[in-house]
Design a protein around this motif. Structure first.
Motif, short mmCIF file in Angstrom:
data_model
loop_
_atom_site.label_atom_id
_atom_site.label_comp_id
_atom_site.label_asym_id
_atom_site.label_seq_id
_atom_site.Cartn_x
_atom_site.Cartn_y
_atom_site.Cartn_z
N MET A 561 1.82 -5.43 6.98
CA MET A 561 2.35 -4.09 7.24
C MET A 561 2.57 -3.96 8.73
O MET A 561 1.67 -4.22 9.53
N SER A 562 3.78 -3.58 9.13
CA SER A 562 4.08 -3.43 10.55
C SER A 562 3.26 -2.30 11.15
O SER A 562 2.72 -1.45 10.43
N ASN A 563 3.17 -2.28 12.48
CA ASN A 563 2.40 -1.22 13.15
C ASN A 563 2.96 0.16 12.84
O ASN A 563 2.22 1.12 12.65
N LYS A 564 4.28 0.24 12.80
CA LYS A 564 4.90 1.54 12.52
C LYS A 564 4.61 1.98 11.09
O LYS A 564 4.26 3.14 10.84
N GLU A 565 4.73 1.05 10.13
CA GLU A 565 4.39 1.37 8.75
C GLU A 565 2.92 1.76 8.63
O GLU A 565 2.56 2.68 7.88
N PHE A 566 2.07 1.05 9.37
CA PHE A 566 0.65 1.33 9.29
C PHE A 566 0.33 2.76 9.71
O PHE A 566 -0.44 3.45 9.04
N GLU A 567 0.91 3.21 10.82
CA GLU A 567 0.62 4.56 11.30
C GLU A 567 1.02 5.60 10.25
O GLU A 567 0.31 6.59 10.04
N ILE A 568 2.14 5.36 9.58
CA ILE A 568 2.59 6.29 8.53
C ILE A 568 1.63 6.26 7.34
O ILE A 568 1.19 7.29 6.84
N GLU A 569 1.32 5.04 6.88
CA GLU A 569 0.47 4.90 5.70
C GLU A 569 -0.96 5.33 5.97
O GLU A 569 -1.63 5.88 5.10
N VAL A 573 -3.10 7.83 3.75
CA VAL A 573 -4.33 7.39 3.08
C VAL A 573 -5.53 8.19 3.57
O VAL A 573 -6.39 8.59 2.78
N ARG A 574 -5.61 8.42 4.88
CA ARG A 574 -6.72 9.17 5.45
C ARG A 574 -6.80 10.58 4.85
O ARG A 574 -7.87 11.06 4.47
N ALA A 575 -5.64 11.24 4.77
CA ALA A 575 -5.60 12.59 4.21
C ALA A 575 -5.96 12.57 2.72
O ALA A 575 -6.67 13.46 2.23
N MET A 576 -5.47 11.57 2.01
CA MET A 576 -5.72 11.46 0.57
C MET A 576 -7.21 11.25 0.26
O MET A 576 -7.78 11.91 -0.60
N LEU A 577 -7.84 10.34 1.00
CA LEU A 577 -9.26 10.06 0.78
C LEU A 577 -10.13 11.24 1.19
O LEU A 577 -11.12 11.55 0.53
N HIS A 578 -9.76 11.88 2.30
CA HIS A 578 -10.54 13.04 2.77
C HIS A 578 -10.42 14.19 1.77
O HIS A 578 -11.43 14.88 1.47
N ALA A 582 -14.16 12.27 0.66
CA ALA A 582 -14.76 11.30 1.58
C ALA A 582 -14.81 11.88 2.99
O ALA A 582 -13.91 12.63 3.40
N SER A 583 -15.84 11.55 3.74
CA SER A 583 -15.94 12.02 5.12
C SER A 583 -15.01 11.22 6.01
O SER A 583 -14.73 10.04 5.75
N LEU A 584 -14.53 11.84 7.09
CA LEU A 584 -13.63 11.15 8.01
C LEU A 584 -14.33 9.98 8.70
O LEU A 584 -13.70 8.96 8.98
#
Length: 597
Positions: A561-569, A573-578, A582-584
């Motif tokens: 996954m490219s760096n740009k794709e990673f920042e988007i994903e 993912v962070r918002a979805m898990l939180h 799940a805790s941040l």
């Protein structure tokens, strides 16, 4: 052009119109924005830090040229950090080229843009202030140390204010933020200005010993940051000080990382080489001269051949199109096409694992597919050293049997080591680690969150039945067996492996993957838990976790996954898990996997 020229000379803003005018003799006659020569020139200038693309204005592109920005008076100072700052100094052996600053400014601006930071950077020829994320920003600029021009990078944590305007206590930047910024600094500093006579530099910090005992006066004293991070003590004359506090600023707790690194070495080997070999087998058996013939071949097989009655589900929209891209096909799709188009063995071959005596290429490709489905796709994303050695030996034998050299296989093994990886370009290593961070967070955190949700619902049901005892993890197997007798899993498709894990008195819920937890939640958790009313997004997010794992991650043709794709994903993912509970802190610790070296 005069207005554009003034904007460039006075402010450092370079409009596309002016660039095309200045390069008019070098460019082709086309005025298309995507002109190949124009695009190549711009990318070369970006690579060497000569300009940064700010964005478009009314259809045209705008660039920032750091070397043409105005000068700022009152530069950064050399001194002890406050409670919200961590500083790193770039100190040269002999001299520091001006271009180093320009390059780093451009790279940090790129990173800020990839992270979708909304603030406007403050840019000058000699100093820059750039947003990093919601909680951090950085300042970069020239300072003078021991009569030599050097750079100072300040990692700053924003001041936190509550809803009533009260300031929270000041705190240092998070280790993950410091790790990422240091990673970017080291990569671009050493890539473009390697250690050679006259150009080499050192990353340093103010001597922590002197800072504590108040000896910073007169000639400034620095210590190598690398030495502080790799030693238990740092010496200064007759004194020595533990480096634990310094290391805590740049090193997150990654004690869990070894088993994850083992897992992604196995995964990348399987997906990278497995997909490549299956693709070549398909092309060879189909007698296709190039990838451009794949679409026509599949369309014919769909209309007139063996693919006519095969159900590919939603993947059909990816497979049967005119401009089909075979590079987007994952192992599941490729092996399904191979099975129905080129397999004379019949269903018996595909219903069971290949015979141990079968050393054919197809048998080995089938073994790779079965390993992915049985181990990687239903794994906890952790592989112990003992398990790794066993699985690696089996996979290496399979790949050698289909013509992969031992050298090509072994370079993937190095991904399990927390050191710079030889055999891969740095960009490839970063893309591999990006994918693994996303996968690890989703699998690890997502599974735990689903497990906690299920136990909450199950225990709530027990309470309603006036049962004093709560459902213990050791009782989950009997609970599921009872649910099965009640018909909760009637007409539910459950694989042989899932059945063996779930419906046994000794079932271990800690070994259940996301797919099993999703089956249980969907078919057993009919009541709404009390926590739903405080956070109604939980169940919705759990469904999204399962879907994301089974579509975006499990069926990716490449574990990259490219760096740009990673920042988007990562934001997604962070918002979805939180939202799922799940805790941040539990989520963000996985970011550290990107910077192991």
């Amino acid at each position: 052009m005069i207005q554009y020229w003034r904007k460039f000379v006075e402010e450092g803003f370079l409009a596309e119109q002016l660039v095309r005018h200045l390069w008019r003799n070098e460019l082709t006659a086309s005025s298309d924005e995507n002109d190949v020569i124009f695009g190549d020139f711009i990318e070369i200038m970006k690579t060497f830090g000569l300009l940064f693309e700010k964005g478009s204005q009314k259809g045209s592109r705008m660039f920032i040229v750091p070397s043409r920005m105005s000068l700022k008076t009152g530069n950064l100072n050399v001194g002890k950090d406050d409670e919200q700052t961590v500083s790193v100094y770039v100190t040269p052996k002999d001299f520091l080229p001006d271009a180093v600053y320009n390059l780093l400014v451009v790279k940090f601006l790129d990173l800020s843009q990839d992270k979708a930071c909304s603030g406007n950077p403050e840019l000058f020829q000699n100093e820059a202030e750039i947003d990093f994320d919601d909680m951090h920003y950085l300042r970069l600029g020239f300072v003078c140390i021991n009569n030599k021009r050097s750079l100072k990078l300040e990692i700053k944590r924003r001041t936190e204010i509550d809803e009533e305007g009260k300031r929270n206590p000041a705190s240092k930047p998070t280790p993950i933020a410091c790790m990422e910024i240091l990673h970017v600094l080291k990569r671009h500093l050493y890539d473009f200005y390697p250690s050679e006579d006259g150009v080499s530099s050192t990353l340093s910090i103010l001597c922590p010993v002197c800072s504590v005992i108040g000896l910073i006066q007169g000639k400034l004293h620095l210590q190598s940051l690398e030495k502080c991070l790799n030693s238990n003590f740092i010496q200064c004359k007759t004194n020595a000080m533990p480096t634990a506090k310094i290391q805590a600023l740049f090193q997150a707790d990654l004690s869990f990382s070894k088993e994850i690194r083992n897992s992604y070495a196995l995964q990348v080997l399987t997906t990278d080489l497995g997909t490549e070999k299956m693709q070549k087998y398909f092309m060879r058996k189909g007698k296709l001269r190039g990838k451009h013939e794949v679409g026509k071949f599949l369309s014919w097989q769909r209309k007139n051949g063996p693919l006519k009655k095969v159900d590919f589900g939603y993947e059909a929209t990816k497979i049967f199109i005119d401009d089909v891209d075979i590079d987007s096909f994952d192992i599941t799709i490729l092996m399904s096409l191979i099975q129905h188009c080129f397999s004379p063995q019949g269903d018996k071959f595909w219903d069971n694992p290949p015979d141990v005596q079968d050393k054919s290429e197809l048998a080995n490709l089938r073994r790779i597919q079965l390993y992915k489905e049985s181990t990687l796709d239903s794994h906890s994303n952790r592989t112990t050293d003992v398990e790794f050695e066993t699985q690696w030996k089996e996979l290496a034998t399979i790949f050698r049997n289909i013509g992969v050299s031992n050298e090509d296989i072994q370079k993937y093994r190095k991904l399990s080591i927390a050191q710079p990886v030889r055999g891969f370009e740095q960009e490839n290593v970063e893309e591999i680690r990006n994918f693994q961070v996303i996968l690890s967070a989703v699998v690890d955190v997502g599974t735990v969150t689903m497990r906690e949700y299920f136990l909450e619902v199950a225990n709530q049901g027990k309470t309603k039945q006036n049962k004093a005892t709560k459902l213990d993890k050791k009782e989950v197997g009997r609970y599921l067996m009872n649910e099965k007798r009640r018909g909760s899993f009637k007409n539910v498709k459950i694989t042989h492996e899932q059945n063996a894990k779930m419906f046994t008195p000794t079932a271990d819920i800690d070994t259940f993957d996301i797919s099993i937890m999703y089956l249980i939640i969907r078919n057993c958790c009919c009541s709404i838990p009390y926590s739903f009313w405080n956070n109604p997004d939980i169940l919705h997010s759990l469904v999204h976790i399962h879907r994301y794992r089974n579509t975006t991650l499990a069926h990716s043709p490449k574990s990259r996954m490219s760096n740009k794709e990673f920042e988007i994903e990562w934001k997604k993912v962070r918002a979805m898990l939180h939202a799922a509970g799940a805790s941040l802190n539990d989520i963000d610790k996985y970011m550290g996997l990107r910077f192991i070296n």
